[in-house]
Every structure is written in structure tokens, then in C-alpha cells.
Design an enzyme around this catalytic site. Structure first.
Site, PDB file in Angstrom:
ATOM      1  N   GLY A   1     -39.225 -15.753  35.810  1.00 44.24           N
ATOM      2  CA  GLY A   1     -38.828 -16.436  36.938  1.00 44.24           C
ATOM      3  C   GLY A   1     -38.425 -15.214  37.546  1.00 44.24           C
ATOM      4  O   GLY A   1     -37.950 -14.175  36.751  1.00 44.24           O
TER       5      GLY A   1
ATOM      6  N   GLN B   1     -32.800 -10.392  43.279  1.00 44.74           N
ATOM      7  CA  GLN B   1     -33.337  -9.508  42.040  1.00 44.74           C
ATOM      8  C   GLN B   1     -34.140  -8.587  42.638  1.00 44.74           C
ATOM      9  O   GLN B   1     -34.504  -7.491  42.307  1.00 44.74           O
ATOM     10  CB  GLN B   1     -33.999 -10.156  40.783  1.00 44.74           C
ATOM     11  CG  GLN B   1     -33.085 -10.832  39.909  1.00 44.74           C
ATOM     12  CD  GLN B   1     -33.719 -11.536  38.903  1.00 44.74           C
ATOM     13  OE1 GLN B   1     -34.286 -12.596  38.960  1.00 44.74           O
ATOM     14  NE2 GLN B   1     -33.818 -10.872  37.548  1.00 44.74           N
TER      15      GLN B   1
ATOM     16  N   CYS C   1     -33.912 -11.023  30.381  1.00 50.18           N
ATOM     17  CA  CYS C   1     -33.624 -10.830  32.119  1.00 50.18           C
ATOM     18  C   CYS C   1     -34.496  -9.708  32.712  1.00 50.18           C
ATOM     19  O   CYS C   1     -34.459  -8.491  32.110  1.00 50.18           O
ATOM     20  CB  CYS C   1     -32.315 -11.070  32.450  1.00 50.18           C
ATOM     21  SG  CYS C   1     -32.143 -10.978  34.540  1.00 50.18           S
ATOM     22  N   LEU C   2     -35.166  -9.883  33.518  1.00 50.91           N
ATOM     23  CA  LEU C   2     -35.994  -8.672  34.224  1.00 50.91           C
ATOM     24  C   LEU C   2     -34.928  -7.585  34.746  1.00 50.91           C
ATOM     25  O   LEU C   2     -35.331  -6.539  34.856  1.00 50.91           O
ATOM     26  CB  LEU C   2     -36.908  -8.781  35.373  1.00 50.91           C
ATOM     27  CG  LEU C   2     -38.119  -9.726  34.669  1.00 50.91           C
ATOM     28  CD1 LEU C   2     -38.916 -10.459  35.880  1.00 50.91           C
ATOM     29  CD2 LEU C   2     -38.861  -9.040  33.622  1.00 50.91           C
TER      30      LEU C   2
ATOM     31  N   HIS D   1     -31.039 -20.483  34.516  1.00 51.98           N
ATOM     32  CA  HIS D   1     -30.803 -18.900  34.593  1.00 51.98           C
ATOM     33  C   HIS D   1     -31.226 -18.499  35.930  1.00 51.98           C
ATOM     34  O   HIS D   1     -30.520 -17.398  36.263  1.00 51.98           O
ATOM     35  CB  HIS D   1     -31.885 -18.261  33.476  1.00 51.98           C
ATOM     36  CG  HIS D   1     -31.972 -16.855  33.764  1.00 51.98           C
ATOM     37  ND1 HIS D   1     -31.614 -16.225  32.381  1.00 51.98           N
ATOM     38  CD2 HIS D   1     -32.442 -15.946  34.444  1.00 51.98           C
ATOM     39  CE1 HIS D   1     -31.878 -14.997  32.549  1.00 51.98           C
ATOM     40  NE2 HIS D   1     -32.225 -14.871  33.877  1.00 51.98           N
ATOM     41  N   GLU D   2     -32.350 -18.839  36.684  1.00 55.49           N
ATOM     42  CA  GLU D   2     -32.485 -18.431  38.035  1.00 55.49           C
ATOM     43  C   GLU D   2     -31.609 -18.822  38.945  1.00 55.49           C
ATOM     44  O   GLU D   2     -31.199 -18.113  39.899  1.00 55.49           O
ATOM     45  CB  GLU D   2     -33.955 -18.908  38.246  1.00 55.49           C
ATOM     46  CG  GLU D   2     -35.054 -18.560  37.516  1.00 55.49           C
ATOM     47  CD  GLU D   2     -35.022 -16.876  37.106  1.00 55.49           C
ATOM     48  OE1 GLU D   2     -34.701 -16.344  38.151  1.00 55.49           O
ATOM     49  OE2 GLU D   2     -35.442 -16.486  35.942  1.00 55.49           O
TER      50      GLU D   2
ATOM     51  N   HIS E   1     -28.520 -16.481  39.108  1.00 56.74           N
ATOM     52  CA  HIS E   1     -28.742 -15.260  39.862  1.00 56.74           C
ATOM     53  C   HIS E   1     -28.212 -15.686  41.249  1.00 56.74           C
ATOM     54  O   HIS E   1     -27.593 -14.612  41.935  1.00 56.74           O
ATOM     55  CB  HIS E   1     -30.093 -14.887  40.030  1.00 56.74           C
ATOM     56  CG  HIS E   1     -30.518 -14.088  38.759  1.00 56.74           C
ATOM     57  ND1 HIS E   1     -29.802 -12.863  38.143  1.00 56.74           N
ATOM     58  CD2 HIS E   1     -31.478 -14.496  37.727  1.00 56.74           C
ATOM     59  CE1 HIS E   1     -30.394 -12.499  37.004  1.00 56.74           C
ATOM     60  NE2 HIS E   1     -31.522 -13.264  36.790  1.00 56.74           N
TER      61      HIS E   1
HETATM   62 ZN    ZN Z   1     -32.621 -13.126  35.287  1.00 53.38          ZN
END
Ligand code: ZN
Length: 190
Positions: free
Chosen positions: A49, A54, A102-103, A144-145, A148
């Protein structure tokens, strides 16, 4: 399409609360290009995701997709989903331990408690309404997304005692987590 740079933890953009987006703004060529870039960037980085915030665009929009993913080989597949202005409502209060990465957080994983059942109300990329209930790992990914979009990162919610590099996760935690995931998937699906 273009692969965008992914903001890393410590960059203030990741702590902003993203703003709602109107249907008019959503359907502009600029925003549709942003959605394409978000998807391409997520796929290039093998993410499950990616939120617009981000890639330095603080609007309430995120992409979720799980194909054959080398970062998360145990995750059940999720077709490409774009959520715009998503609102998540837990269904019941059951939670599970989700081991997340997480990226925007290099080489760290940790265990976060996530709701097992979740109602998702949002628009798709064209502004059509989405209203569905998701379960298990898929519900974990959605939480999670959407975190953000509120300036939250999984490290805020994880028990620090569970932090692990990706290599140490593979060595010491993956087997137990995969077994737990398989039991969850067998019980609730995805
Ligand atoms: Zn993340």
C-alpha cells in the site's frame, strides 16, 4: 507515469493530517496522474500500500494492492484498490497482532494491534462510492494506510519490544507470524 520519491520517517510531511479532496479535484488530469504515479511507485517499491502523503501529496488518497509480493510473501492477494477520503469503522472490537513494515521506515518491522473486521467507506478513483467490510490482513493493511492520512506511522502504535530489522524478522519471527496469519486467514478470510 512516473516513479516518485517516497518520504522517509523524520520528514515533516509524514506528520501532516492530509486534507479531504473534492470530486471535482479528484477527476482532474493532475489528480488522475497522481493516482497513476502512486500505483507505479507502490509497485516499483514492492509495497502492499502507499498513501499520497508518502509521495509528498497531503490529500486523503491511498492505494492498496497485494500481488506476488517479495516483501510480504505470506499476504493474501488484494486487487488494486484506490481509496479516496476513506472512513474506517471497526466492526466489533476483536484485534490481532499484525507484523508491519512501511516504505517510509527503512529496515524496521514491528507488531501493531489491528481490528480484525472493518467497515470501509470511501470513493474509488472516479468518485464512485465504496462501502464494504474487510477482514484480517486486508483490514490491517487498510488501517496502516489510513493512519498515514492522519499523520500516523506504524511505529507510533507498535510495541517497541517487537521492533526488528527485516533480516532478524526472517530469522526469528517470520515462522511464528506466518503460522498465526494462516490461522487468521482460515478463520476470517484474507
Ligand atoms: Zn506505511
Amino acid at each position: 507515469m512516473a516513479i516518485r520519491k517516497i518520504a522517509q520517517i523524520g520528514h515533516p510531511v509524514l506528520r501532516q493530517v492530509a486534507r479531504d479532496i473534492s470530486r471535482e479535484e479528484l477527476i482532474t488530469p493532475e489528480t488522475q496522474q497522481l493516482v497513476d504515479d502512486l500505483v507505479e511507485t507502490m509497485r516499483d517499491a514492492d509495497g502492499a500500500g502507499l498513501a499520497a502523503i508518502q509521495i509528498y501529496e497531503p490529500i486523503r488518497l491511498c492505494a492498496i494492492e497485494v500481488r506476488d509480493n517479495p516483501r510480504y510473501p505470506y499476504k493474501p492477494k488484494i486487487p488494486l484498490t484506490i481509496l479516496v477520503n476513506p472512513v474506517l469503522t471497526p466492526v466489533g472490537d476483536e484485534r490481532f497482532d499484525n507484523n508491519e513494515g512501511c516504505l517510509s521506515v527503512p529496515n524496521l518491522r514491528g507488531v501493531v494491534q489491528r481490528y480484525v473486521h472493518l467497515r470501509v467507506q470511501a470513493w474509488d478513483r472516479l468518485g464512485n462510492p465504496i462501502d464494504e467490510v474487510v477482514h484480517g490482513l486486508k483490514a490491517g493493511t487498510y488501517q496502516h494506510e489510513v493512519d498515514h492520512l492522519d499523520g500516523k506511522i506504524f511505529v507510533d502504535r507498535a510495541d517497541p519490544m517487537t521492533f526488528s530489522t527485516w533480516t532478524e524478522f526472517e530469522r526469528h519471527h517470520k515462522a511464528a507470524f506466518v503460522e498465526q496469519v494462516q490461522q487468521l486467514v482460515a478463520r476470517v478470510g484474507s
